[in-house]
Design a protein around this motif. Structure first.
Motif, PDB file in Angstrom:
ATOM      1  N   VAL A   1       0.840  -1.199   0.000  1.00 13.60           N
ATOM      2  CA  VAL A   1       0.000   0.000   0.000  1.00 13.60           C
ATOM      3  C   VAL A   1       0.873   1.246   0.000  1.00 13.60           C
ATOM      4  O   VAL A   1       0.605   2.214  -0.728  1.00 13.60           O
ATOM      5  N   ALA A   2       1.929   1.218   0.799  1.00 14.46           N
ATOM      6  CA  ALA A   2       2.823   2.375   0.878  1.00 14.46           C
ATOM      7  C   ALA A   2       3.463   2.663  -0.479  1.00 14.46           C
ATOM      8  O   ALA A   2       3.526   3.817  -0.924  1.00 14.46           O
ATOM      9  N   ALA A   3       3.931   1.615  -1.160  1.00 14.49           N
ATOM     10  CA  ALA A   3       4.565   1.817  -2.468  1.00 14.49           C
ATOM     11  C   ALA A   3       3.579   2.394  -3.472  1.00 14.49           C
ATOM     12  O   ALA A   3       3.915   3.293  -4.250  1.00 14.49           O
ATOM     13  N   THR A   4       2.341   1.904  -3.456  1.00 16.67           N
ATOM     14  CA  THR A   4       1.330   2.415  -4.385  1.00 16.67           C
ATOM     15  C   THR A   4       1.029   3.873  -4.097  1.00 16.67           C
ATOM     16  O   THR A   4       0.896   4.696  -5.019  1.00 16.67           O
ATOM     17  N   ALA A   5       0.918   4.237  -2.818  1.00 19.26           N
ATOM     18  CA  ALA A   5       0.638   5.626  -2.450  1.00 19.26           C
ATOM     19  C   ALA A   5       1.777   6.549  -2.881  1.00 19.26           C
ATOM     20  O   ALA A   5       1.547   7.666  -3.367  1.00 19.26           O
ATOM     21  N   VAL A   6       3.001   6.096  -2.722  1.00 20.01           N
ATOM     22  CA  VAL A   6       4.155   6.908  -3.121  1.00 20.01           C
ATOM     23  C   VAL A   6       4.162   7.107  -4.647  1.00 20.01           C
ATOM     24  O   VAL A   6       4.407   8.214  -5.136  1.00 20.01           O
ATOM     25  N   VAL A   7       3.869   6.052  -5.386  1.00 21.98           N
ATOM     26  CA  VAL A   7       3.818   6.154  -6.846  1.00 21.98           C
ATOM     27  C   VAL A   7       2.722   7.127  -7.271  1.00 21.98           C
ATOM     28  O   VAL A   7       2.886   7.894  -8.229  1.00 21.98           O
ATOM     29  N   ALA A   8       1.590   7.114  -6.561  1.00 20.96           N
ATOM     30  CA  ALA A   8       0.509   8.056  -6.865  1.00 20.96           C
ATOM     31  C   ALA A   8       0.971   9.496  -6.654  1.00 20.96           C
ATOM     32  O   ALA A   8       0.664  10.379  -7.464  1.00 20.96           O
ATOM     33  N   CYS A   9       1.702   9.741  -5.595  1.00 28.41           N
ATOM     34  CA  CYS A   9       2.243  11.082  -5.346  1.00 28.41           C
ATOM     35  C   CYS A   9       3.207  11.489  -6.453  1.00 28.41           C
ATOM     36  O   CYS A   9       3.215  12.645  -6.900  1.00 28.41           O
ATOM     37  N   THR A  10       4.015  10.547  -6.907  1.00 34.15           N
ATOM     38  CA  THR A  10       4.962  10.828  -7.989  1.00 34.15           C
ATOM     39  C   THR A  10       4.224  11.219  -9.258  1.00 34.15           C
ATOM     40  O   THR A  10       4.550  12.219  -9.899  1.00 34.15           O
ATOM     41  N   GLY A  11       3.207  10.431  -9.606  1.00 29.05           N
ATOM     42  CA  GLY A  11       2.453  10.718 -10.817  1.00 29.05           C
ATOM     43  C   GLY A  11       1.737  12.045 -10.769  1.00 29.05           C
ATOM     44  O   GLY A  11       1.635  12.751 -11.777  1.00 29.05           O
ATOM     45  N   ALA A  12       1.236  12.405  -9.580  1.00 33.96           N
ATOM     46  CA  ALA A  12       0.526  13.676  -9.431  1.00 33.96           C
ATOM     47  C   ALA A  12       1.479  14.848  -9.288  1.00 33.96           C
ATOM     48  O   ALA A  12       1.053  16.005  -9.333  1.00 33.96           O
ATOM     49  N   GLY A  13       2.769  14.574  -9.111  1.00 29.43           N
ATOM     50  CA  GLY A  13       3.727  15.650  -8.865  1.00 29.43           C
ATOM     51  C   GLY A  13       3.468  16.343  -7.546  1.00 29.43           C
ATOM     52  O   GLY A  13       3.763  17.525  -7.384  1.00 29.43           O
ATOM     53  N   ALA A  14       2.916  15.579  -6.591  1.00 31.52           N
ATOM     54  CA  ALA A  14       2.490  16.156  -5.310  1.00 31.52           C
ATOM     55  C   ALA A  14       3.566  15.914  -4.259  1.00 31.52           C
ATOM     56  O   ALA A  14       3.527  14.913  -3.527  1.00 31.52           O
ATOM     57  N   LEU A  15       4.530  16.815  -4.187  1.00 29.76           N
ATOM     58  CA  LEU A  15       5.648  16.645  -3.264  1.00 29.76           C
ATOM     59  C   LEU A  15       5.190  16.653  -1.814  1.00 29.76           C
ATOM     60  O   LEU A  15       5.631  15.827  -1.010  1.00 29.76           O
ATOM     61  N   ALA A  16       4.308  17.595  -1.463  1.00 33.95           N
ATOM     62  CA  ALA A  16       3.851  17.676  -0.070  1.00 33.95           C
ATOM     63  C   ALA A  16       3.190  16.374   0.361  1.00 33.95           C
ATOM     64  O   ALA A  16       3.418  15.867   1.459  1.00 33.95           O
ATOM     65  N   ARG A  17       2.347  15.817  -0.534  1.00 37.08           N
ATOM     66  CA  ARG A  17       1.718  14.538  -0.220  1.00 37.08           C
ATOM     67  C   ARG A  17       2.753  13.424  -0.141  1.00 37.08           C
ATOM     68  O   ARG A  17       2.650  12.511   0.684  1.00 37.08           O
ATOM     69  N   GLY A  18       3.750  13.475  -1.019  1.00 37.20           N
ATOM     70  CA  GLY A  18       4.791  12.461  -0.996  1.00 37.20           C
ATOM     71  C   GLY A  18       5.567  12.478   0.312  1.00 37.20           C
ATOM     72  O   GLY A  18       5.863  11.420   0.887  1.00 37.20           O
ATOM     73  N   ARG A  19       5.892  13.663   0.789  1.00 43.76           N
ATOM     74  CA  ARG A  19       6.576  13.766   2.082  1.00 43.76           C
ATOM     75  C   ARG A  19       5.701  13.230   3.210  1.00 43.76           C
ATOM     76  O   ARG A  19       6.177  12.557   4.132  1.00 43.76           O
ATOM     77  N   GLU A  20       4.405  13.534   3.109  1.00 41.13           N
ATOM     78  CA  GLU A  20       3.472  13.065   4.133  1.00 41.13           C
ATOM     79  C   GLU A  20       3.410  11.541   4.159  1.00 41.13           C
ATOM     80  O   GLU A  20       3.442  10.921   5.230  1.00 41.13           O
ATOM     81  N   VAL A  21       3.324  10.935   2.972  1.00 39.56           N
ATOM     82  CA  VAL A  21       3.287   9.472   2.906  1.00 39.56           C
ATOM     83  C   VAL A  21       4.600   8.883   3.417  1.00 39.56           C
ATOM     84  O   VAL A  21       4.607   7.876   4.140  1.00 39.56           O
ATOM     85  N   HIS A  22       5.713   9.509   3.075  1.00 35.06           N
ATOM     86  CA  HIS A  22       7.013   9.031   3.550  1.00 35.06           C
ATOM     87  C   HIS A  22       7.078   9.074   5.083  1.00 35.06           C
ATOM     88  O   HIS A  22       7.544   8.125   5.726  1.00 35.06           O
ATOM     89  N   ARG A  23       6.584  10.171   5.672  1.00 35.06           N
ATOM     90  CA  ARG A  23       6.552  10.253   7.140  1.00 35.06           C
ATOM     91  C   ARG A  23       5.668   9.159   7.714  1.00 35.06           C
ATOM     92  O   ARG A  23       5.996   8.550   8.746  1.00 35.06           O
ATOM     93  N   TRP A  24       4.522   8.919   7.069  1.00 36.86           N
ATOM     94  CA  TRP A  24       3.616   7.876   7.537  1.00 36.86           C
ATOM     95  C   TRP A  24       4.299   6.512   7.516  1.00 36.86           C
ATOM     96  O   TRP A  24       4.135   5.705   8.439  1.00 36.86           O
ATOM     97  N   VAL A  25       5.076   6.250   6.475  1.00 35.36           N
ATOM     98  CA  VAL A  25       5.812   4.986   6.393  1.00 35.36           C
ATOM     99  C   VAL A  25       6.768   4.856   7.569  1.00 35.36           C
ATOM    100  O   VAL A  25       6.833   3.809   8.239  1.00 35.36           O
ATOM    101  N   GLU A  26       7.511   5.919   7.851  1.00 32.44           N
ATOM    102  CA  GLU A  26       8.485   5.875   8.950  1.00 32.44           C
ATOM    103  C   GLU A  26       7.794   5.712  10.297  1.00 32.44           C
ATOM    104  O   GLU A  26       8.238   4.947  11.154  1.00 32.44           O
ATOM    105  N   GLN A  27       6.687   6.432  10.494  1.00 30.89           N
ATOM    106  CA  GLN A  27       5.972   6.361  11.762  1.00 30.89           C
ATOM    107  C   GLN A  27       5.248   5.030  11.946  1.00 30.89           C
ATOM    108  O   GLN A  27       5.041   4.581  13.074  1.00 30.89           O
TER     109      GLN A  27
END
Length: 605
Positions: A233-259
């Motif tokens: 799920v995390a990988a799919t969410a990150v890829v979605a952020c990449t496709g949307a060019g949504a850096l803020a969302r990408g950082r948020e998902v990355h933090r969620w993965v770490e937490q």
């Protein structure tokens, strides 16, 4: 020979060929253990590797087995092509041997063609497996794989109590693959129970359809329901952020993965590195890469980081990382070579590009492919070495494709070689007749030479072939919101404000020395009239919008679908200095980092 007899088993030998198998089978028969289930399964597994040649032998082995049972047949069904699986099932029924609960789940999912699925469906009903959940799910998968969602839906509606979460997920995933996104979403929203496979199926279906914001909406709903994610799920969410060019969302998902304590595997690590690279934060990508455990740093991750440096114009960093990759014992592949050559091309490193084009294939046995020759043409073409680029094409061991010729075509436009550009341009258009960019590039090239009749000829050809020019689009993320602007038009609640800011922006940079570059404006009109269309380029509108929402010192990140034009490139340099912003632009080919009136590409792109 009864399977209950015991005899010394021969030492297992590697079954490297059919001849070796026959010798080993003979030995098993002499010892009286050939019918032992473990030996039989081993022989059958080897025979299944080449069913066209070995199916008759496997059939005789099964037909003469003293104690045939479904467990011998079932593993073979999933390994065999449909035509052989159907023959094997016919043999099984002729013995006679009744299929069990594992038979249909093995044979149905990949069953082709449709009439075979229908026959299996009838047999399933006849034998009373219609209420068996795994068989029912396999039948759903078979109908969906044959592009018959209507029949799958009929089976699904009649499933009753046999349906489980896998049934629902199979339907959702199958509908998504068939492009029935709205139907899939209605079914997904109505699921009585969802597991992580269900959530990921819905998200990944949207991602594959490039509906990235929809995928993130599903991810947000999953989190709002308190569902713990996993690495998929995390990988799919990150890829979605990449496709949307949504850096803020990408950082948020990355933090969620770490937490969440999700362990980075190679796929997730590559997705995160790729997200930061493609969202313009190559430094963050590098920090993530450096912090990765060794187990998560596979070849794809190395390739991604090298490629990230390449498209950001950091050629030396890409080559240093490649050297480190070699020292750490990671063997490159053809993708690595593409990334290394791309790094050299974007940074104008001719000698390095020549070296690696020869060194990597010789050292690692990688046969250069079309894309590698295309990189070399691009390398020489960007540097204005058009004769050397032509020689690469002439010496290629295969006919150049449209990508290779397109690289030379683009280089001839950049360096003003009208004769070469025209010769290659018409050829490229015939190879790629629906690509509007090819026509536009040729028309621009001819326009620079003042050949307006030939420009009109290109336009007429586009009309005859119903090819419309691709509109320039630029996407900017501001305060977590992604906004898109299109060249020549603006449908936005704050349209008047954006246009006003764009006009003010152009007025201020003119005062600082900016002069519009009108060379790529096609129409044979007065120079002062050529400047107006440039104002409405999508990149300028996106920058104007960004200026309304940022302060001096902030960074704006813009993604556009086309190559940055010369005028926008020059204007953006002035904007970065006059308005004190750092502007990161990702175009079709690479990244440009504008700051203090300079661009990271050093005007080499």
């Amino acid at each position: 020979m009864s399977t209950s007899m015991s005899a010394p088993a021969p030492t297992p030998v590697p079954l490297t060929s059919f001849a070796v198998l026959r010798q080993h089978h003979s030995q098993l028969i002499r010892l009286g253990v050939a019918s032992h289930a473990a030996h039989a399964r081993r022989l059958l597994s080897f025979l299944a590797r080449d069913p066209d040649s070995h199916f008759p032998y496997a059939s005789r082995l099964l037909a003469h087995h003293p104690d045939p049972h479904p467990a011998l047949f079932n593993p073979l069904f999933s390994a065999l092509p449909t035509r052989h699986a159907a023959r094997l099932l016919a043999l099984m029924l002729s013995l006679p041997l009744r299929p069990d609960h594992f038979t249909f789940p093995q044979i149905l999912p990949s069953a082709q063609p449709l009439h075979l699925v229908a026959q299996l469906h009838a047999l399933l009903l006849k034998l009373g497996f219609h209420a068996h959940t795994q068989s029912l799910n396999a039948l759903l998968a078979a109908y969906l794989a044959n592009a018959r969602p209507d029949l799958a839906s009929r089976v699904f509606r009649g499933g009753g109590g046999a349906l489980d979460v896998v049934s629902w997920t199979t339907m959702v995933g199958g509908l998504l693959k068939l492009g029935l996104f709205d139907d899939a979403r209605v079914l997904f929203d109505g699921m009585p129970e969802r597991n992580l496979v269900s959530w990921n199926a819905m998200m990944s279906g949207y991602v594959k359809a490039c509906r990235f914001l929809d995928a993130l909406e599903v991810f947000d709903e999953m989190r709002a329901r308190g569902v713990d994610g996993n690495v998929f799920v995390a990988a799919t969410a990150v890829v979605a952020c990449t496709g949307a060019g949504a850096l803020a969302r990408g950082r948020e998902v990355h933090r969620w993965v770490e937490q969440s304590g999700i362990q980075m595997d190679e796929k997730l690590a590559t997705a995160v590195v790729d997200m930061y690279c493609k969202c313009g934060c190559v430094e963050e990508a590098w920090r993530v890469f450096e912090a990765l455990p060794l187990a998560a740093k596979g070849l794809t991750t190395w390739n991604c980081m090298i490629g990230g440096f390449a498209v950001h114009g950091r050629g030396q960093d890409a080559l240093k990382l490649f050297g480190r990759m070699e020292r750490e014992g990671v063997a490159p592949d053809d993708v690595t070579l593409v990334n290394v050559l791309t790094a050299c091309a974007h940074a104008g490193m001719l000698s390095e590009g020549r070296h690696y084009f020869n060194y990597v294939p010789q050292r690692y046995g990688i046969e250069p492919k079309m894309e590698h020759y295309g990189c070399m043409v691009d390398l020489y073409g960007r540097a204005g070495r058009l004769e050397e680029a032509k020689k690469v094409i002439q010496d290629m061991p295969m006919e150049p494709d449209v990508g290779v010729l397109g690289a030379l075509f683009g280089a001839s436009k950049i360096h003003g070689d009208v004769d070469l550009g025209e010769a290659i341009g018409w050829r490229v258009i015939e190879l790629d007749p629906q690509n509007s960019g090819r026509y536009v590039l040729l028309a621009n090239l001819l326009a620079t030479a003042g050949r307006w009749e030939d420009v009109a000829r290109v336009r007429r050809l586009m009309d005859e072939r119903n090819v419309s020019k691709e509109a320039g689009r630029s996407v900017i993320e501001v305060q977590g919101e992604v906004c898109e602007f299109q060249c020549g038009g603006l449908c936005h609640p704050r349209a008047e404000e954006v246009y006003a800011m764009a006009s003010d922006m152009m007025r201020k940079i003119r005062a600082e020395g900016y002069v519009p570059d009108t060379r790529d404006v096609l129409h044979a009109i007065a120079e002062e009239e050529k400047e107006t269309p440039l104002l409405y380029h999508s990149e300028k509108l996106a920058i104007a919008f960004g200026l309304l929402h940022t302060r001096p010192g902030d960074t704006m990140r813009i993604t556009k679908n086309l190559r940055v034009c010369r005028d926008c490139h020059e204007a953006t340099k002035f904007v970065s200095r006059v308005f004190e912003r750092q502007i990161v632009v990702r175009d079709r080919n690479r990244f440009h980092h504008f700051k203090d009136g300079q661009c990271s590409c050093k005007d080499y792109w």
